[in-house]
Design an enzyme around this catalytic site. Sequence first.
Site, PDB file in Angstrom:
ATOM      1  N   PRO A 154      32.852  38.812  37.641  1.00  0.00           N
ATOM      2  CG  PRO A 154      32.298  36.876  36.471  1.00  0.00           C
ATOM      3  CD  PRO A 154      33.289  37.993  36.505  1.00  0.00           C
ATOM      4  CG  MET A 155      33.746  38.677  42.319  1.00  0.00           C
ATOM      5  SD  MET A 155      34.695  39.837  43.327  1.00  0.00           S
ATOM      6  CE  MET A 155      34.066  41.419  42.701  1.00  0.00           C
ATOM      7  CD  GLN A 210      30.465  34.030  35.052  1.00  0.00           C
ATOM      8  OE1 GLN A 210      30.216  33.828  36.237  1.00  0.00           O
ATOM      9  NE2 GLN A 210      31.689  34.248  34.603  1.00  0.00           N
ATOM     10  CB  CYS A 254      32.599  28.861  39.930  1.00  0.00           C
ATOM     11  SG  CYS A 254      32.119  28.840  41.678  1.00  0.00           S
ATOM     12  CG  ASN A 279      40.368  37.066  37.418  1.00  0.00           C
ATOM     13  OD1 ASN A 279      39.829  36.042  37.815  1.00  0.00           O
ATOM     14  ND2 ASN A 279      40.296  38.180  38.107  1.00  0.00           N
ATOM     15  N   GLY A 280      43.431  37.550  38.488  1.00  0.00           N
ATOM     16  CA  GLY A 280      44.058  36.915  39.636  1.00  0.00           C
ATOM     17  C   GLY A 280      45.140  37.772  40.266  1.00  0.00           C
ATOM     18  CG  ASP A 281      47.084  36.701  42.954  1.00  0.00           C
ATOM     19  OD1 ASP A 281      46.093  36.472  43.673  1.00  0.00           O
ATOM     20  OD2 ASP A 281      47.952  35.843  42.702  1.00  0.00           O
ATOM     21  NE  ARG A 319      40.345  36.857  45.595  1.00  0.00           N
ATOM     22  CZ  ARG A 319      41.348  36.055  45.936  1.00  0.00           C
ATOM     23  NH1 ARG A 319      41.385  35.555  47.165  1.00  0.00           N
ATOM     24  NH2 ARG A 319      42.299  35.753  45.084  1.00  0.00           N
TER      25      ARG A 319
END
Length: 336
Positions: free
Chosen positions: A24-25, A78, A108, A210-212, A235
Amino acid sequence: MPKNRTLIKIGNIELPDFPLLLAPMEDVSDPPFRRLCKTHGADMMYSEFISSEGLIRDAIKSRQKLDIFDYERPVGIQIFGGDEEAMALSSKIVSTVHPDLIDINFGCPVKKVVCKGAGAGVLKDVDLMIRLTKAVIDSTNLPVTVKTRLGWDENSINIDEVAERLQDIGVQALSIHGRTRAQMYKGHSDWSHIARVKNNPRITMPIFGNGDIDSPEKALHYKNEYGIDGIMIGRAAIGYPWIFNEIKHYFKTGEHLPSPTLIDRVEAARNHLTWSMEWKGERLGIVEMRRHYTNYFKGIHSFKDYKQKLVTIDEAEELFNVMKEIEEVYAGYEFV
């Protein structure tokens, strides 16, 4: 050693072995973008995060974020907030549009969210996190999941306690971003903490990392190294929805899919614009699409004039003509 893998289940939702989730962004994960990612292999997706207070006030922007469509299922909505009553009431509102699950944002790091005692701000008060989560669980029949971070800062990493306590009250899956709130999006994510949660014998709910993750090689390495149940991608999917199918293909074959061509990129941008106008209306769809063009056409030399046209033209027909011209001028362009 990683636990043995089985079919990933969240409530009644069945996901393929090692699912790839779209994160979710804010201002990104709207229905047009989710549709694009679903087309290119995302297994489950989430709405942009929605303020519980905004939903209760009937804020138009918050309500619009409740829009979900059958073609994108399974999809979660979310929510975030720092007040138990507001979270409970907003979960009832969310349940009326029948998403497949409700996800709570405790990750967040943005100041305007944290200052309200929401998002990653709750990481400083685990008891409050548990109360907020229980208020949501008690107010819906839908599965409830959580997305969070490792802790507030490196001196207060509390994800082990958080995971156990969330599972104990009925949370059915946990997505962990491998950074603290203090890191924001800087530095490297540390998945060793995520692996420790996954390998805790008390933990039975799915754990997603999650991440990278920005390449098939990294996805496979993290899958094997950390033993998690699936990966959430954020991203890296912006302007590059192909990453989901690229990772799946690499997992199966050890080989790379051909990179998206210029034609593929124009088609994705054209579809994204079309769906944005259909959902938001022509004017808003055109304006809000402007933030995406740089990502779709990243790496093209001498593209400045076309980018300027894409972000300034106000007429849909003109924009589609510019895209057609880009196809013709850059036909056969080789991306490095």
